[in-house]
Design a protein around this motif. Structure first.
Motif, short mmCIF file in Angstrom:
data_model
loop_
_atom_site.label_atom_id
_atom_site.label_comp_id
_atom_site.label_asym_id
_atom_site.label_seq_id
_atom_site.Cartn_x
_atom_site.Cartn_y
_atom_site.Cartn_z
N ASP A 188 57.44 41.57 64.44
CA ASP A 188 57.58 41.54 65.49
C ASP A 188 58.13 40.08 65.28
O ASP A 188 58.09 39.21 63.77
CB ASP A 188 56.80 41.54 65.65
CG ASP A 188 55.03 41.12 64.95
OD1 ASP A 188 55.88 40.15 64.12
OD2 ASP A 188 53.40 40.92 65.33
N PRO A 189 57.81 38.61 66.33
CA PRO A 189 58.21 37.33 66.62
C PRO A 189 57.12 36.89 65.58
O PRO A 189 57.43 35.69 65.40
CB PRO A 189 57.36 37.20 68.14
CG PRO A 189 57.55 38.39 68.63
CD PRO A 189 57.57 39.28 68.11
N LEU A 190 55.54 37.26 65.24
CA LEU A 190 55.25 37.13 63.84
C LEU A 190 55.36 37.45 62.59
O LEU A 190 54.36 36.97 62.31
CB LEU A 190 53.76 37.17 64.86
CG LEU A 190 53.12 36.66 66.20
CD1 LEU A 190 51.77 37.28 66.22
CD2 LEU A 190 53.42 35.24 65.88
N ASN A 191 56.44 37.92 63.09
CA ASN A 191 56.79 38.09 61.59
C ASN A 191 56.22 39.06 61.01
O ASN A 191 56.05 39.39 59.45
CB ASN A 191 57.13 36.71 60.11
CG ASN A 191 57.53 36.97 58.69
OD1 ASN A 191 59.05 38.00 59.42
ND2 ASN A 191 57.71 37.11 57.49
N SER A 248 58.54 43.80 77.39
CA SER A 248 58.38 43.55 78.89
C SER A 248 56.39 44.69 78.83
O SER A 248 55.99 43.96 79.25
CB SER A 248 59.28 42.96 79.64
OG SER A 248 60.09 44.34 80.17
N GLN A 291 63.28 42.71 73.22
CA GLN A 291 62.13 42.21 73.82
C GLN A 291 61.79 42.99 75.11
O GLN A 291 61.96 42.70 75.74
CB GLN A 291 63.22 41.02 74.74
CG GLN A 291 64.39 40.24 73.78
CD GLN A 291 64.97 38.42 74.45
OE1 GLN A 291 65.73 39.04 75.32
NE2 GLN A 291 64.00 37.84 74.65
N ILE A 310 68.59 43.34 68.68
CA ILE A 310 66.81 42.79 68.50
C ILE A 310 66.52 43.08 70.29
O ILE A 310 67.70 43.96 70.73
CB ILE A 310 67.04 41.52 69.46
CG1 ILE A 310 68.16 40.98 70.10
CG2 ILE A 310 67.27 40.47 67.97
CD1 ILE A 310 67.65 39.43 70.75
N THR A 332 53.30 40.93 70.92
CA THR A 332 53.41 39.77 71.36
C THR A 332 54.39 39.65 71.87
O THR A 332 55.83 40.18 71.98
CB THR A 332 53.10 38.97 70.46
OG1 THR A 332 51.70 39.12 69.09
CG2 THR A 332 53.75 37.65 69.98
N GLN A 333 55.05 38.82 73.23
CA GLN A 333 55.97 38.30 74.00
C GLN A 333 57.03 37.82 73.17
O GLN A 333 56.46 36.50 72.22
CB GLN A 333 55.71 37.69 75.27
CG GLN A 333 55.00 38.61 76.34
CD GLN A 333 56.10 39.39 77.06
OE1 GLN A 333 57.21 39.09 77.24
NE2 GLN A 333 55.33 40.17 77.77
N GLY A 334 58.12 38.37 73.18
CA GLY A 334 59.43 37.82 72.89
C GLY A 334 60.38 38.76 71.33
O GLY A 334 60.78 39.72 72.36
N VAL A 335 60.98 37.84 70.85
CA VAL A 335 62.67 38.72 70.67
C VAL A 335 61.56 39.28 68.93
O VAL A 335 61.14 39.10 67.96
CB VAL A 335 63.21 38.03 69.91
CG1 VAL A 335 64.27 38.07 69.07
CG2 VAL A 335 64.37 36.98 71.17
N TYR A 336 62.54 40.98 68.98
CA TYR A 336 61.73 41.82 68.11
C TYR A 336 62.95 42.37 67.38
O TYR A 336 63.92 42.36 67.95
CB TYR A 336 60.94 42.78 68.85
CG TYR A 336 59.70 42.67 68.79
CD1 TYR A 336 58.52 43.59 67.83
CD2 TYR A 336 59.40 42.30 70.20
CE1 TYR A 336 57.23 43.25 68.42
CE2 TYR A 336 58.54 42.44 70.52
CZ TYR A 336 56.72 42.56 69.38
OH TYR A 336 55.93 42.55 69.95
#
Length: 194
Positions: A179-182, A152, A150, A148, A118-122
């Motif tokens: 991940d960004p979805l916890n 790509s 990110q 963090i 998933t794109q976003g901050v880890y």
């Protein structure tokens, strides 16, 4: 500790938080006969369902457990193979932890890969241990800090400076990634600060 696991998330349970991502939110999860944290299913029960997504594990002190510090998927006691069926998020792979000038700091180098992401901050959390886990994949007794990434692409190298650890040299280091979805990974492989 418990005769089995310290914390068990299963049966489609989702969006739970074990510890947190702020000071004082963590738990001590130690001296359990089995895994410290199992997010998955009981492999001894044919009717046990996998846990759902969004189960985060953050800033806990996880150590001296009989199997893995964090285990995802069926309860096997063996670190998951990256991109295996049912694995929500791969663990990072550490390559080195090298002291930097003074003995109380080091640079941690590693890589994180995933076939899907998933794109976003880890968030990568870094932990110290006195001894390595028998599996070769750590636990996390002392929370040292986080940073963090990110990603790509499906493969991302990272390098973090960790300071303020008075006894850095010789410690065993491991980390997790959320991940960004916890979804939080199992612990990475262990590396020793050199």
């Amino acid at each position: 500790g418990n005769g089995l696991r310290g914390v068990f998330v299963y049966g489609s349970a989702h969006d739970n938080q074990i510890g947190g991502f702020f000071a004082g939110a963590g738990n001590v999860i130690a001296f359990n006969h089995d895994d410290g944290v199992l997010i998955g299913r009981n492999s001894n029960s044919p009717v046990s369902l996998e846990a759902g997504p969004g189960n985060g594990v953050g800033e806990n002190s996880i150590f001296s457990n009989g199997k893995l510090g964090i285990e995802l998927g069926p309860d096997t006691g063996v670190p998951a193979v990256n991109n295996s069926a049912g694995l929500v998020i791969n663990a990072p792979t550490l390559s080195s932890a090298v002291t930097q000038g003074v003995s109380n700091s080091f640079t941690l180098n590693g890589n994180w890969q995933s076939n899907t992401f998933t794109q976003g901050v880890y968030l990568v959390e870094v932990f110290a241990n006195v001894t390595p886990n028998a599996s070769g994949h750590g636990e996390g007794k002392i929370f040292l800090g986080d940073d963090i990434i990110q990603p790509s692409t499906n493969s991302t190298n990272f390098s973090f400076f960790i300071g303020g650890d008075a006894n850095a040299a010789g410690q065993v280091i491991s980390c997790t990634i959320t991940d960004p979805l916890n979804n939080t990974s199992e612990f990475s492989n262990d590396v020793t600060v050199s």
